[in-house]
Scaffold this motif. Structure first.
Motif, PDB file in Angstrom:
ATOM      1  N   TYR A  74       1.892  58.269  34.548  1.00 27.12           N
ATOM      2  CA  TYR A  74       3.289  58.079  34.138  1.00 27.12           C
ATOM      3  C   TYR A  74       4.149  57.597  35.301  1.00 27.12           C
ATOM      4  O   TYR A  74       4.999  56.730  35.138  1.00 27.12           O
ATOM      5  N   ALA A  75       3.909  58.131  36.487  1.00 24.04           N
ATOM      6  CA  ALA A  75       4.762  57.797  37.627  1.00 24.04           C
ATOM      7  C   ALA A  75       4.660  56.330  38.005  1.00 24.04           C
ATOM      8  O   ALA A  75       5.648  55.701  38.385  1.00 24.04           O
ATOM      9  N   SER A  76       3.469  55.752  37.923  1.00 19.38           N
ATOM     10  CA  SER A  76       3.302  54.355  38.309  1.00 19.38           C
ATOM     11  C   SER A  76       3.684  53.398  37.200  1.00 19.38           C
ATOM     12  O   SER A  76       3.886  52.210  37.451  1.00 19.38           O
ATOM     13  N   THR A  77       3.789  53.878  35.966  1.00 20.85           N
ATOM     14  CA  THR A  77       4.121  53.009  34.845  1.00 20.85           C
ATOM     15  C   THR A  77       5.617  52.958  34.585  1.00 20.85           C
ATOM     16  O   THR A  77       6.188  51.889  34.391  1.00 20.85           O
ATOM     17  N   MET A  78       6.259  54.114  34.572  1.00 21.56           N
ATOM     18  CA  MET A  78       7.675  54.178  34.228  1.00 21.56           C
ATOM     19  C   MET A  78       8.547  54.105  35.481  1.00 21.56           C
ATOM     20  O   MET A  78       9.426  54.935  35.711  1.00 21.56           O
ATOM     21  N   VAL A  79       8.321  53.124  36.327  1.00 24.39           N
ATOM     22  CA  VAL A  79       9.174  52.896  37.485  1.00 24.39           C
ATOM     23  C   VAL A  79      10.279  51.929  37.088  1.00 24.39           C
ATOM     24  O   VAL A  79      10.202  51.235  36.080  1.00 24.39           O
ATOM     25  N   ALA A  80      11.313  51.867  37.917  1.00 29.56           N
ATOM     26  CA  ALA A  80      12.485  51.084  37.547  1.00 29.56           C
ATOM     27  C   ALA A  80      12.168  49.604  37.417  1.00 29.56           C
ATOM     28  O   ALA A  80      12.812  48.891  36.656  1.00 29.56           O
ATOM     29  N   GLU A  81      11.180  49.122  38.167  1.00 27.84           N
ATOM     30  CA  GLU A  81      10.862  47.693  38.122  1.00 27.84           C
ATOM     31  C   GLU A  81       9.842  47.360  37.043  1.00 27.84           C
ATOM     32  O   GLU A  81       9.443  46.204  36.902  1.00 27.84           O
ATOM     33  N   ALA A 102       8.205  47.739  30.965  1.00 32.25           N
ATOM     34  CA  ALA A 102       8.543  48.635  29.854  1.00 32.25           C
ATOM     35  C   ALA A 102       9.922  49.254  30.051  1.00 32.25           C
ATOM     36  O   ALA A 102      10.708  49.356  29.103  1.00 32.25           O
ATOM     37  N   VAL A 103      10.229  49.636  31.289  1.00 32.55           N
ATOM     38  CA  VAL A 103      11.535  50.239  31.554  1.00 32.55           C
ATOM     39  C   VAL A 103      12.654  49.235  31.310  1.00 32.55           C
ATOM     40  O   VAL A 103      13.686  49.553  30.719  1.00 32.55           O
ATOM     41  N   LYS A 104      12.454  47.999  31.762  1.00 34.44           N
ATOM     42  CA  LYS A 104      13.476  46.966  31.544  1.00 34.44           C
ATOM     43  C   LYS A 104      13.672  46.704  30.049  1.00 34.44           C
ATOM     44  O   LYS A 104      14.798  46.505  29.586  1.00 34.44           O
ATOM     45  N   MET A 105      12.577  46.689  29.295  1.00 32.91           N
ATOM     46  CA  MET A 105      12.689  46.486  27.857  1.00 32.91           C
ATOM     47  C   MET A 105      13.428  47.640  27.191  1.00 32.91           C
ATOM     48  O   MET A 105      14.326  47.441  26.361  1.00 32.91           O
ATOM     49  N   SER A 119       0.622  45.724  24.878  1.00 32.88           N
ATOM     50  CA  SER A 119       1.069  44.586  25.677  1.00 32.88           C
ATOM     51  C   SER A 119       2.029  43.707  24.891  1.00 32.88           C
ATOM     52  O   SER A 119       3.020  43.211  25.438  1.00 32.88           O
ATOM     53  N   ARG A 120       1.757  43.499  23.618  1.00 27.93           N
ATOM     54  CA  ARG A 120       2.634  42.678  22.789  1.00 27.93           C
ATOM     55  C   ARG A 120       3.993  43.338  22.604  1.00 27.93           C
ATOM     56  O   ARG A 120       5.024  42.656  22.543  1.00 27.93           O
ATOM     57  N   LEU A 121       4.030  44.665  22.540  1.00 29.01           N
ATOM     58  CA  LEU A 121       5.284  45.391  22.322  1.00 29.01           C
ATOM     59  C   LEU A 121       5.983  45.752  23.625  1.00 29.01           C
ATOM     60  O   LEU A 121       7.027  46.398  23.597  1.00 29.01           O
ATOM     61  N   VAL A 122       5.416  45.350  24.758  1.00 31.02           N
ATOM     62  CA  VAL A 122       5.955  45.673  26.087  1.00 31.02           C
ATOM     63  C   VAL A 122       6.120  47.188  26.213  1.00 31.02           C
ATOM     64  O   VAL A 122       7.185  47.712  26.537  1.00 31.02           O
ATOM     65  N   MET A 123       5.055  47.905  25.931  1.00 31.97           N
ATOM     66  CA  MET A 123       5.038  49.357  26.033  1.00 31.97           C
ATOM     67  C   MET A 123       3.932  49.780  26.984  1.00 31.97           C
ATOM     68  O   MET A 123       2.932  49.072  27.129  1.00 31.97           O
ATOM     69  N   PRO A 124       4.066  50.927  27.629  1.00 29.11           N
ATOM     70  CA  PRO A 124       2.948  51.455  28.418  1.00 29.11           C
ATOM     71  C   PRO A 124       1.754  51.745  27.519  1.00 29.11           C
ATOM     72  O   PRO A 124       1.911  52.109  26.351  1.00 29.11           O
ATOM     73  N   GLU A 125       0.577  51.607  28.071  1.00 30.58           N
ATOM     74  CA  GLU A 125      -0.634  51.781  27.272  1.00 30.58           C
ATOM     75  C   GLU A 125      -0.732  53.179  26.684  1.00 30.58           C
ATOM     76  O   GLU A 125      -1.148  53.360  25.535  1.00 30.58           O
ATOM     77  N   PHE A 126      -0.338  54.210  27.470  1.00 35.13           N
ATOM     78  CA  PHE A 126      -0.519  55.577  27.001  1.00 35.13           C
ATOM     79  C   PHE A 126       0.369  55.917  25.812  1.00 35.13           C
ATOM     80  O   PHE A 126       0.138  56.909  25.130  1.00 35.13           O
TER      81      PHE A 126
END
Length: 292
Positions: A175-182, A185-188, A157-164
């Motif tokens: 992966y599909a619900s985490t790496m969406v355009a909005e 993590a993707v914006k970062m 959370s501190r690094l703005v990364m997905p948990e996995f």
């Protein structure tokens, strides 16, 4: 007056004005060095490592994982414990010696160790004064794993990364619900891509300028060449929708076919060559081949 602090020479009254860097003990002008800094303001001479803000969390996670492994190793190493309620020390020693399959005496300590092998499915017959306990059965590693995952989740959370990306466990979020355009993590990651592309292009233009200055390229090369960088797609891809969107952009002149090819991982020059070869190749009917 200049200030030299750990290899960076700056003006006395302005730390943002870097005049030189010391590389292997030799001063190099700042114009020849590209200094990439992360996680600090412009008035700080050096950036911070990516994991610097969460180094304490990482240490705790490392110690917790180590302690979990050590405790589990100790508990699982002891197969069983026999308690002899009414036996004396001498009688217990004689019992262990009689039951042992192998006895080994250390030459340095003169201590004898007794070993007994229990095959799978072994049935133990014990007299009334013996009580068997199995420490490994009391291991509850799930409690510690949950704490470890919570610590890694806080780091992510501190690094703005997905948990996995840190826990290697995608059960809480696929992966599909985490790496969406909005997604945050993707914006970062896209912001980091833009910064890296800008800095990499600056390096490439320096290389081309140096090649022109050393006469390895003609002087007009800088005006004729154009360096572009297209990062890979981060979000989950819907190839059909992306192709339709790219087609609209190409049709309206907002995107070139070369850029569209690179966005989809294709080499434009290679694809054009394959198209020309296919168009130049004779049709099957022209070769006199009977296709019936």
């Amino acid at each position: 007056m200049c200030i030299r602090d750990r290899g960076i020479v700056t003006a006395a009254d302005d730390v943002e004005e870097v005049e030189a860097y010391y590389v292997d003990g030799r001063p190099v002008p700042a114009s020849e060095i590209q200094h990439r800094k992360l996680g600090v303001d412009a008035n700080v001479k050096r950036g911070l490592p990516l994991f610097y803000p969460v180094q304490k969390n990482l240490r705790r996670a490392e110690k917790l994982l180590r302690n979990m492994s050590v405790v589990a190793e100790i508990q699982s190493a002891i197969a069983l414990i026999r308690k002899h309620v009414s036996a004396t020390a001498a009688g217990l020693e004689q019992f262990v010696q009689n039951e042992a399959d192998l006895s080994v005496t250390s030459q340095s300590t003169a201590r004898t160790s007794h070993f007994r092998r229990y095959a799978p499915g072994t049935i133990l017959d014990a007299f009334a004064g013996t009580d068997y306990q199995f420490p490994a059965a009391a291991i509850d590693a799930g409690r510690y794993v949950a704490v470890l995952q919570a610590e890694l989740r806080a780091i992510a959370s501190r690094l703005v990364m997905p948990e996995f990306m840190l826990t290697s466990d995608a059960s809480n979020a696929n992966y599909a619900s985490t790496m969406v355009a909005e997604g945050p993590a993707v914006k970062m990651f896209e912001r980091l891509q833009r910064e890296m592309i800008e800095e990499d292009l600056e390096v490439m233009w320096r290389v081309l300028t140096g090649a022109v200055q050393s006469a390895r390229l003609p002087a007009e090369a800088l005006a004729q060449l154009d360096v572009e960088a297209i990062p890979p797609t981060l979000a989950v891809r819907d190839r059909h929708k992306e192709a339709l969107a790219d087609q609209i952009l190409v049709r309206n002149g907002a995107m070139s076919t070369q850029t569209m090819s690179m966005r989809h991982g294709l080499d434009p020059d290679r694809e054009r060559e394959l198209v020309r070869e296919r168009e130049a190749a004779p049709a099957i009917g022209d070769l006199g081949v009977d296709t019936r």
